[in-house]
Design a protein around this motif. Sequence first.
Motif, PDB file in Angstrom:
ATOM      1  N   SER A  28       0.668  -1.244  -0.018  1.00 46.28           N
ATOM      2  CA  SER A  28       0.044  -0.058  -0.083  1.00 46.28           C
ATOM      3  C   SER A  28       1.018   1.329  -0.095  1.00 46.28           C
ATOM      4  N   VAL A  29       2.180   0.927  -0.034  1.00 43.66           N
ATOM      5  CA  VAL A  29       2.845   2.393   0.050  1.00 43.66           C
ATOM      6  C   VAL A  29       3.908   2.040  -0.880  1.00 43.66           C
ATOM      7  N   THR A  30       4.874   3.100  -1.259  1.00 44.68           N
ATOM      8  CA  THR A  30       5.998   3.118  -2.387  1.00 44.68           C
ATOM      9  C   THR A  30       6.861   2.510  -1.798  1.00 44.68           C
ATOM     10  N   ASN A  31       7.876   1.801  -2.744  1.00 41.20           N
ATOM     11  CA  ASN A  31       9.111   1.092  -2.157  1.00 41.20           C
ATOM     12  C   ASN A  31      10.005   1.990  -1.117  1.00 41.20           C
ATOM     13  N   VAL A  32      10.076   3.174  -1.231  1.00 38.02           N
ATOM     14  CA  VAL A  32      10.809   4.064  -0.637  1.00 38.02           C
ATOM     15  C   VAL A  32      10.426   4.330   0.955  1.00 38.02           C
ATOM     16  N   THR A  33       8.879   4.420   0.933  1.00 32.09           N
ATOM     17  CA  THR A  33       8.346   4.487   1.974  1.00 32.09           C
ATOM     18  C   THR A  33       8.622   3.211   3.162  1.00 32.09           C
ATOM     19  N   PHE A  34       8.360   2.057   2.227  1.00 32.97           N
ATOM     20  CA  PHE A  34       8.189   0.970   2.957  1.00 32.97           C
ATOM     21  C   PHE A  34       9.671   0.788   3.656  1.00 32.97           C
ATOM     22  N   ILE A  35      10.730   1.154   2.828  1.00 35.24           N
ATOM     23  CA  ILE A  35      12.072   0.953   3.462  1.00 35.24           C
ATOM     24  C   ILE A  35      12.275   1.859   4.603  1.00 35.24           C
ATOM     25  N   LYS A  36      11.411   2.798   4.962  1.00 33.51           N
ATOM     26  CA  LYS A  36      11.666   3.662   6.052  1.00 33.51           C
ATOM     27  C   LYS A  36      11.065   2.837   7.210  1.00 33.51           C
ATOM     28  N   TYR A  37       9.801   2.155   6.798  1.00 34.69           N
ATOM     29  CA  TYR A  37       9.309   1.332   7.898  1.00 34.69           C
ATOM     30  C   TYR A  37      10.390   0.192   8.155  1.00 34.69           C
ATOM     31  N   GLU A  38      11.024  -0.270   7.295  1.00 38.49           N
ATOM     32  CA  GLU A  38      12.167  -1.133   7.592  1.00 38.49           C
ATOM     33  C   GLU A  38      13.010  -0.608   8.366  1.00 38.49           C
ATOM     34  N   ASN A  39      13.362   0.486   8.424  1.00 37.27           N
ATOM     35  CA  ASN A  39      14.585   1.254   8.882  1.00 37.27           C
ATOM     36  C   ASN A  39      14.024   1.317  10.552  1.00 37.27           C
ATOM     37  N   THR A  40      12.859   1.519  10.554  1.00 37.90           N
ATOM     38  CA  THR A  40      11.922   1.638  12.052  1.00 37.90           C
ATOM     39  C   THR A  40      12.140   0.441  12.525  1.00 37.90           C
ATOM     40  N   LEU A  41      11.771  -0.757  11.984  1.00 32.25           N
ATOM     41  CA  LEU A  41      11.932  -2.123  12.473  1.00 32.25           C
ATOM     42  C   LEU A  41      13.341  -2.085  12.939  1.00 32.25           C
ATOM     43  N   ASN A  42      14.344  -2.179  12.463  1.00 32.00           N
ATOM     44  CA  ASN A  42      15.854  -2.285  12.706  1.00 32.00           C
ATOM     45  C   ASN A  42      15.908  -1.680  14.077  1.00 32.00           C
ATOM     46  N   HIS A  43      15.492  -0.346  13.980  1.00 31.41           N
ATOM     47  CA  HIS A  43      15.676   0.612  15.296  1.00 31.41           C
ATOM     48  C   HIS A  43      15.051  -0.281  16.589  1.00 31.41           C
ATOM     49  N   ILE A  44      13.837  -0.710  16.234  1.00 34.17           N
ATOM     50  CA  ILE A  44      13.008  -1.300  17.293  1.00 34.17           C
ATOM     51  C   ILE A  44      13.852  -2.590  17.915  1.00 34.17           C
ATOM     52  N   ARG A  45      14.552  -3.292  17.014  1.00 31.26           N
ATOM     53  CA  ARG A  45      15.085  -4.672  17.480  1.00 31.26           C
ATOM     54  C   ARG A  45      16.143  -4.096  18.439  1.00 31.26           C
ATOM     55  N   LYS A  46      16.697  -3.120  18.215  1.00 33.00           N
ATOM     56  CA  LYS A  46      18.031  -2.634  18.850  1.00 33.00           C
ATOM     57  C   LYS A  46      17.474  -2.045  20.225  1.00 33.00           C
ATOM     58  N   ILE A  47      16.364  -1.430  20.034  1.00 33.65           N
ATOM     59  CA  ILE A  47      16.030  -0.424  21.315  1.00 33.65           C
ATOM     60  C   ILE A  47      15.104  -1.304  22.226  1.00 33.65           C
ATOM     61  N   PHE A  48      14.352  -2.162  21.495  1.00 27.77           N
ATOM     62  CA  PHE A  48      13.320  -2.778  22.505  1.00 27.77           C
ATOM     63  C   PHE A  48      13.542  -4.328  22.827  1.00 27.77           C
ATOM     64  N   GLY A  49      14.537  -4.757  21.799  1.00 30.77           N
ATOM     65  CA  GLY A  49      15.246  -5.993  21.868  1.00 30.77           C
ATOM     66  C   GLY A  49      13.979  -7.124  21.977  1.00 30.77           C
ATOM     67  N   LYS A  50      13.816  -8.037  22.779  1.00 32.81           N
ATOM     68  CA  LYS A  50      13.083  -9.077  22.714  1.00 32.81           C
ATOM     69  C   LYS A  50      11.844  -8.922  23.902  1.00 32.81           C
ATOM     70  N   MET A  51      11.591  -7.591  24.289  1.00 33.64           N
ATOM     71  CA  MET A  51      10.674  -7.304  25.114  1.00 33.64           C
ATOM     72  C   MET A  51       9.379  -7.627  24.820  1.00 33.64           C
ATOM     73  N   PRO A  52       8.339  -8.495  25.345  1.00 31.97           N
ATOM     74  CA  PRO A  52       7.084  -8.814  24.939  1.00 31.97           C
ATOM     75  C   PRO A  52       6.067  -7.350  24.917  1.00 31.97           C
ATOM     76  N   LEU A  53       5.184  -7.418  23.912  1.00 30.36           N
ATOM     77  CA  LEU A  53       4.374  -6.372  23.780  1.00 30.36           C
ATOM     78  C   LEU A  53       3.612  -6.189  25.081  1.00 30.36           C
ATOM     79  N   LYS A  54       3.230  -7.107  25.948  1.00 27.18           N
ATOM     80  CA  LYS A  54       2.458  -6.931  27.150  1.00 27.18           C
ATOM     81  C   LYS A  54       3.104  -6.079  28.215  1.00 27.18           C
ATOM     82  N   ASP A  55       4.574  -6.091  27.813  1.00 30.09           N
ATOM     83  CA  ASP A  55       5.341  -5.552  29.126  1.00 30.09           C
ATOM     84  C   ASP A  55       5.652  -4.212  28.822  1.00 30.09           C
TER      85      ASP A  55
END
Length: 359
Positions: free
Chosen positions: A77-104
């Motif tokens: 539903s978004v352009t390839n460039v915009t989707f890459i931005k979401y993927e960049n956010t995902l990479n930051h989430i992995r670094k900052i939140f680690g494996k912390m469960p959603l409920k926590d």
Amino acid sequence: MVSYRKRGKVWQYEISYKDLDGAYKKLRKSGFRLKSDAELAASQVKSLYADIRQFKAGEIPLSVYFERWINLYKRNSVTNVTFIKYENTLNHIRKIFGKMPLKDITRTVYQERLNVFARNHAPRTVSAFHKQIRAALLDALDEHIISNDPTRKAVVTGVAVHRPKKALDYGEWQKLIHHLDPDQIPEMMIYLAAVTGMRYAEILGVTTSDINWQEGTVDVNKTWDYKYHTGFKKTKNKASMRKLPLDSISLHHLHVFVENHLTSPNAPLFLVNGHAMVSAEINQVLTNKLHALGLPRVTFHGLRHTHASVLLYQGVSVLSVSKRLGHSSITTTQSTYLHIIKELEAKDTDKILAILKNA
């Protein structure tokens, strides 16, 4: 299905469910002194989470949920460039939140992690990061995967960005272009920006087939994606497609550069070992050059402003400058360089009064 059993002196409930992939699994929790306590806890789980799979999803890391979310709702539903931005956010989430469960992830936890991201990012970047995560978590809230919105009332901060000078003056501009080595790829890009006002992506998109040596022009008809490495792209708008006349000195520099850096006619001229310098890299080269020359710091984009300012101060019409910059309308040029235009109008007023006085 829920079952109960006594394990020693405590009770345990066991809920059978299908996970998100459709496989049958069981959720167990023990430690209840009375069977009624286990029944109450199990009923609370079932009432709060209509589907036990959603409860289990609350135990997956934010990164796992966010990855599923962007693939489900954003990939098509978004352009390839915009989707890459979401993927960049995902990479930051992995670094900052680690494996912390959603409920926590509580509001406090979320704010703490957002502050970590803000330590080395500008407020605008932090805001975009927060908005993408918030959109995903609001969907998780709607699906009862989480019971509260941890992003509510989050405070967005960031590192204050030092604003360099917007543009060089005429003398500074002259000094810069006279001390650049046109045979060096980064310095030739800086030179072109200073004498044409081209955008960085436009310069990266130049190929030898775009240069008309007889007419002495560069055809700006595409750009190069230096951020997400997707190759050639369209220009910013239709007005950005233009032919830029070059002076004889600039044309000579470009001719020598092309001869010394032979590429195929349709290949970008300014790739370094097949790599397009990102904005941070070219800005660092420019900063070092300006520092060596004792000139104030401007960004690479500031060279575009410098070019426009020089032309306006030298009496070139706003319309001609607008066309040379590839602005979509003259209004854009007028609003961007309003301060210069006002200065020139004041000078023109003095000239007009002087003419009338001496009539």
